[in-house]
Design a protein around this motif. Structure first.
Motif, PDB file in Angstrom:
ATOM      1  N   CYS A 108       0.892  -1.160   0.000  1.00 35.61           N
ATOM      2  CA  CYS A 108       0.000   0.000   0.000  1.00 35.61           C
ATOM      3  C   CYS A 108       0.924   1.201   0.000  1.00 35.61           C
ATOM      4  O   CYS A 108       1.573   1.481   1.004  1.00 35.61           O
ATOM      5  CB  CYS A 108      -0.916   0.041   1.213  1.00 35.61           C
ATOM      6  SG  CYS A 108      -1.803   1.610   1.307  1.00 35.61           S
ATOM      7  N   CYS A 111      -0.533   4.174   2.548  1.00 34.36           N
ATOM      8  CA  CYS A 111      -0.522   4.008   4.004  1.00 34.36           C
ATOM      9  C   CYS A 111      -0.284   2.544   4.343  1.00 34.36           C
ATOM     10  O   CYS A 111       0.829   2.063   4.209  1.00 34.36           O
ATOM     11  CB  CYS A 111      -1.797   4.538   4.637  1.00 34.36           C
ATOM     12  SG  CYS A 111      -3.323   4.119   3.782  1.00 34.36           S
ATOM     13  N   SER A 112      -1.295   1.823   4.760  1.00 32.18           N
ATOM     14  CA  SER A 112      -1.062   0.430   5.162  1.00 32.18           C
ATOM     15  C   SER A 112      -2.298  -0.426   4.919  1.00 32.18           C
ATOM     16  O   SER A 112      -2.595  -1.315   5.709  1.00 32.18           O
ATOM     17  CB  SER A 112      -0.673   0.377   6.638  1.00 32.18           C
ATOM     18  OG  SER A 112      -1.662   1.006   7.417  1.00 32.18           O
ATOM     19  N   CYS A 113      -3.017  -0.162   3.819  1.00 29.86           N
ATOM     20  CA  CYS A 113      -4.219  -0.936   3.530  1.00 29.86           C
ATOM     21  C   CYS A 113      -3.858  -2.411   3.385  1.00 29.86           C
ATOM     22  O   CYS A 113      -2.877  -2.764   2.726  1.00 29.86           O
ATOM     23  CB  CYS A 113      -4.897  -0.416   2.266  1.00 29.86           C
ATOM     24  SG  CYS A 113      -5.496   1.273   2.480  1.00 29.86           S
TER      25      CYS A 113
HETATM   26 FE    FE Z   1      -3.340   2.159   2.880  1.00 32.79          FE
END
Ligand code: FE
Length: 210
Positions: A108, A111-113
């Motif tokens: 991602c 961000c951190s999906c």
């Molecule tokens: Fe994300």
């Protein structure tokens, strides 16, 4: 709630974290804010159900059942829900298949999906800026650092997960697993292999990171 601790980048859980959780739980129940069984349910889900184990079951099923694999690649959200895994951060899933010609990896960049219902919570490195930027710019070098040396002939596809779409890799079934049960196959499927920074383990190698 958390005045006493300094939650920075501690590498290990605080030794007293379980006690804190218990104390908080008792307080909430005491105040009538939550029911005991609700707390137990959440704790149990994170311990046993939510986590890479769910994804491993999906992969193992796809390895043994071609019809299921077909459904998984066509509509991952529905096929994953068939096994009982669904919910927050997993509403729109896409599964991409590794083959002898193509290796997929997931990032991602923003961000951190991450697909919670099948993989649990993302590892620290997945959220790190270095992985998020370099996975796109130099995937082959990043994979090498994870210990995965890919043939030059193997194309690398990098998939950028987002709040709208979350990807999971279907790793290749390891050689020498012909007669193996679905349950034993699932033990070969690591979290890293479903993010695409590793292959699934070969038989005889214990599962890591699960
Ligand atoms: Fe994300």
């Amino acid at each position: 709630m958390d005045k006493g601790s300094t939650h920075g980048h501690h590498p290990q859980p605080l030794p007293d974290v379980a006690l804190r959780v218990k104390a908080l739980e008792a307080l909430l129940i005491d105040k009538g804010l939550i029911a005991t069984d609700a707390v137990d349910k959440v704790a149990e889900a994170y311990e046993k159900d939510i986590g890479p184990l769910n994804g491993a079951k999906v992969v193992a099923r796809a390895w043994v059942d071609p019809a299921y694999k077909g459904r998984l690649l066509k509509d991952a959200t529905a096929a994953i829900a068939e096994l009982g895994f669904s919910g927050m951060q997993g509403e729109h899933m896409v599964v991409v298949e590794n083959t002898d010609k193509v290796h997929n990896m997931v990032v991602c960049t923003l961000c951190s999906c991450y697909p919670w219902p099948v993989l649990g919570l993302p590892p620290v490195w997945y959220k790190a800026p270095a992985y998020r930027s370099r996975a796109v710019i130099e995937p082959r070098a990043v994979l090498r650092e994870f210990g995965l040396e890919l043939d030059d002939t193997r194309e690398i596809r990098v998939w950028d997960s987002s709040a709208e779409l979350r990807y999971m890799v279907l790793p290749r079934r390891p050689a020498g697993t012909g007669g193996m049960s679905e349950q034993r196959l699932a033990k070969l499927v690591t979290r890293e292999s479903m993010i695409g920074v590793a292959e699934a383990n070969t038989p005889g190698k214990a599962r890591k990171g699960a």
